[in-house]
Design an enzyme around this catalytic site. Structure first.
Site, short mmCIF file in Angstrom:
data_model
loop_
_atom_site.label_atom_id
_atom_site.label_comp_id
_atom_site.label_asym_id
_atom_site.label_seq_id
_atom_site.Cartn_x
_atom_site.Cartn_y
_atom_site.Cartn_z
N ARG A 1 0.85 -1.19 0.00
CA ARG A 1 -0.04 -0.06 -0.06
C ARG A 1 0.92 1.16 -0.02
NH1 ARG A 1 -3.22 -2.60 -1.85
NH2 ARG A 1 -5.56 -2.75 -1.14
N GLU B 1 -3.83 7.64 -5.90
CA GLU B 1 -3.93 6.49 -7.08
C GLU B 1 -4.73 7.11 -7.99
OE1 GLU B 1 -4.19 2.43 -6.11
OE2 GLU B 1 -1.99 2.38 -4.95
N HIS C 1 -0.86 -0.07 -10.01
CA HIS C 1 -1.48 -0.87 -9.06
C HIS C 1 -1.96 -2.32 -9.90
CE1 HIS C 1 -3.98 -1.03 -5.05
NE2 HIS C 1 -3.71 -2.30 -5.42
N GLY D 1 -0.62 -5.54 -8.84
CA GLY D 1 -0.52 -6.74 -8.32
C GLY D 1 -1.32 -7.81 -8.46
N1 LIG Z 1 -0.47 -4.51 -5.05
C1 LIG Z 1 -1.50 -5.16 -5.12
O1 LIG Z 1 -2.33 -5.33 -6.06
C2 LIG Z 1 -1.99 -6.10 -3.82
C3 LIG Z 1 -2.53 -7.17 -3.91
C4 LIG Z 1 -2.87 -7.97 -2.89
C5 LIG Z 1 -2.44 -7.52 -1.66
N2 LIG Z 1 -1.69 -6.39 -1.57
C6 LIG Z 1 -1.68 -5.68 -0.30
O2 LIG Z 1 -0.53 -6.47 0.24
C7 LIG Z 1 -0.41 -6.41 1.87
C8 LIG Z 1 -0.09 -7.54 2.31
O3 LIG Z 1 -1.23 -8.40 2.13
P1 LIG Z 1 -1.37 -10.10 2.49
O4 LIG Z 1 -2.29 -10.79 1.98
O5 LIG Z 1 0.04 -10.70 2.61
O6 LIG Z 1 -1.84 -9.73 4.11
P2 LIG Z 1 -1.70 -10.61 5.50
O7 LIG Z 1 -2.54 -10.13 6.57
O8 LIG Z 1 -1.74 -11.97 5.02
O9 LIG Z 1 -0.18 -10.08 5.96
C9 LIG Z 1 0.23 -8.93 6.40
C10 LIG Z 1 1.26 -9.33 7.51
O10 LIG Z 1 1.92 -7.85 8.06
C11 LIG Z 1 2.06 -8.03 9.28
N3 LIG Z 1 2.05 -6.76 10.15
C12 LIG Z 1 1.12 -5.99 10.48
N4 LIG Z 1 1.82 -5.05 11.00
C13 LIG Z 1 3.25 -4.99 10.98
C14 LIG Z 1 4.22 -4.03 11.17
N5 LIG Z 1 3.99 -2.99 11.89
N6 LIG Z 1 5.17 -4.45 10.68
C15 LIG Z 1 5.36 -5.82 10.04
N7 LIG Z 1 4.56 -6.52 9.82
C16 LIG Z 1 3.24 -5.86 10.10
C17 LIG Z 1 0.81 -8.95 9.87
O11 LIG Z 1 1.09 -9.25 11.26
C18 LIG Z 1 0.79 -10.03 8.72
O12 LIG Z 1 1.36 -11.03 9.13
C19 LIG Z 1 -1.69 -5.65 2.16
O13 LIG Z 1 -1.51 -4.52 2.29
C20 LIG Z 1 -2.71 -5.77 0.99
O14 LIG Z 1 -3.84 -4.95 0.74
C21 LIG Z 1 -1.47 -5.58 -2.57
O1 LIG Z 2 -5.55 -5.38 -1.86
C1 LIG Z 2 -5.62 -5.92 -2.82
O2 LIG Z 2 -6.52 -7.01 -3.07
C2 LIG Z 2 -4.88 -5.37 -4.14
O3 LIG Z 2 -4.50 -4.18 -3.77
C3 LIG Z 2 -5.66 -5.35 -5.34
O4 LIG Z 2 -6.72 -4.30 -5.68
P1 LIG Z 2 -7.38 -4.41 -6.85
O5 LIG Z 2 -8.40 -5.40 -6.64
O6 LIG Z 2 -8.03 -2.93 -6.96
O7 LIG Z 2 -6.46 -4.70 -8.09
#
Ligand SMILES: NC(=O)c1ccc[n+]([C@@H]2O[C@H](COP(=O)([O-])OP(=O)(O)OC[C@H]3O[C@@H](n4cnc5c(N)ncnc54)[C@H](O)[C@@H]3O)[C@@H](O)[C@H]2O)c1
Ligand SMILES: O=C(O)[C@H](O)COP(=O)(O)O
Length: 438
Positions: A236, A265, A283, A285
């Protein structure tokens, strides 16, 4: 779980067509309208029982308060930071996501950015398109033998670790919740951030955006890093402070950044995107056919299951620390001769437990299935220890609800595949326990 009546759903973003198809096959009327302004959404939402979004629709308190019939907000994806979960909770609207549907895709993009940073692939491709043949400018470095710091060792952090290990990278990391003995089984040595910063050649962040993670990488932490460290943010915007990153790139303290996400964004300020050592994506991912198909299918099936009263999967609606949530009630219940003081409510037709004997749960506990409640001293190894004991007793852990407090005696709730034959199996770990089948 009591069935919930959902007749009309609005899908406000590009969600895989299978979502609409599954909902319609189950008798739900679906309307798709993309790129709505906030005012359009406020006007439109009145007519719907459900809303399905991705990350672009801002479901603010204004939108939620204008939604007269809304019972469910479904997020086809992971992050729910575009939804005002507190406002939804107050109105008894369930917010649910599909947290694992896009894990692999987000992890693969992270690895792609790490590899591109090491060999300047995007910059070299742009240079060739401009008619150049520059073999000196893009001298890279191997990933082999380098140290990758992973901040946030959840679903995506884990997948990134195992993939980058195959390139010979050493993976170290930090997570306040995932226990070090668990990450050690997938090759990640945990340490404090203070110990981590100076060791890394590359750092990638995989946490949610919260007050505790905003600006995790800032001027102070960049100053503690190795000169030339390369960073990736596929989580994020804002977890890496954007202004601090630009300063670090300009001073060469940071040797390159791979960015998939931004505070705003699309970003209006292009200083970062235009920096020669930044490679970026809009974005992307979760933007793969596979991830979108999984997320679209998962959210539709979760909604259908909820409508049929089968189960409530993926609910992220929060409870409130100040006094009782609207509509909550406090009861004294008796299980196996012991009495317990519990606070619960009904959210979107689903009975949930918010608090048990002063332990306030981080997320409402859906009162369905086989549930084990136990009191134990809060500690990081508790979860793996309980999982191990349950496995020895031949019972699978289906869910784990932890309290907000992280010290002292606390109550936990675990969803079980079947009730334990003998609660005594937990004797070595817990101070009190009770189980019920709802
Ligand atoms: N770019 C994209 O399109 C995309 C796609 C999917 C997810 N994401 C984002 O990726 C991130 C991770 O997703 P995920 O499914 O692995 O989540 P998840 O909940 O499985 O993992 C997140 C981890 O972060 C840890 N955490 C919380 N606070 C913390 C801190 N202060 N320091 C270190 N670690 C900490 C939690 O304990 C947890 O293990 C989220 O922000 C999600 O929205 C982005
Ligand atoms: O948190 C998520 O699932 C990702 O950031 C993906 O976002 P999107 O569905 O808008 O591509």
């Amino acid at each position: 779980m009591a069935p919930i009546s959902i007749k009309r759903i609005l899908i406000s973003e590009s969600v895989d067509p299978c979502c609409k198809k599954i909902l319609q096959e189950n008798g739900i009327q679906v309307t798709e309208k993309q790129n709505m302004s906030k005012d359009d959404l406020i006007a439109e939402i009145k007519d719907y029982d459900g809303l399905v979004v991705r990350s672009a629709t801002k479901v603010t308190a204004d939108v939620i308060n204008a939604a007269l019939n809304l019972k469910i907000i479904g997020r086809a994806g992971t992050g729910v930071d575009n939804v005002d979960v507190d406002a939804a909770t107050i109105k008894g609207i369930i917010v649910m996501n599909t947290p694992s549907g896009n894990t692999i895709s987000a992890a693969e993009l992270t690895c792609t950015l790490l590899m591109s940073l090491s060999r300047y692939v995007p910059q070299a491709a742009m240079s060739m398109k401009a008619g150049n043949w520059d073999r000196k400018k893009f001298m890279g470095t191997e990933l082999y033998g380098k140290i990758l710091g992973i901040v946030g060792l959840g679903r995506i952090g884990k997948e990134v670790a195992t993939r980058m290990q195959s390139f010979g990278m050493k993976t170290i990391g930090y997570d306040p919740i995932t226990p070090p003995e668990v990450t050690a089984t997938w090759g990640v040595e945990q340490m404090s951030l203070e110990q981590l910063w100076p060791q890394c050649d590359y750092i990638t962040v995989h946490t949610p955006l919260m007050p505790s993670t905003a600006g995790l990488l800032n001027d102070t932490s960049f100053a503690k890093c190795k000169k030339g460290v390369k960073v990736v943010n596929c989580a994020r915007g804002g977890i890496i402070d954007e202004d601090a990153l630009l300063r670090a790139l300009e001073s060469r303290q940071c040797g390159g950044a791979g960015l998939d996400v931004f505070v705003e964004e699309p970003p209006k300020n292009h200083a970062l995107v235009n920096h020669p050592n930044v490679i970026s994506c809009p974005h992307l991912g979760a933007s793969t056919k596979e991830a979108q198909a999984r997320c679209g299918q998962d959210i539709a099936l979760q909604i259908v299951d909820m409508v049929m009263g089968k189960s409530l999967v993926g609910a992220v609606t929060r409870n409130h620390s100040e006094g009782l949530t609207q509509g909550a009630c406090e009861v004294e219940i008796s299980v196996n001769g012991s009495s317990y003081r519990a606070t619960g409510s009904v959210q979107g037709g689903v009975p949930v437990l918010l608090e048990l004997n002063r332990s306030v749960f981080r997320q409402p506990v859906s009162l369905t299935g086989n549930l084990l409640f136990f009191k134990a001293v809060a500690s990081p190894p508790l979860l793996p220890s309980v999982t191990g004991l349950l496995a020895t007793a031949g019972v699978e852990m289906e869910s784990f609800s932890a309290p907000a407090a992280r010290s002292g005696d606390q109550w936990y709730c675990v969803g079980l595949s079947s009730l334990l034959v003998d609660l005594g199996a937990l004797k070595s770990l817990v101070k009190a326990a009770a189980q019920v089948s709802v």
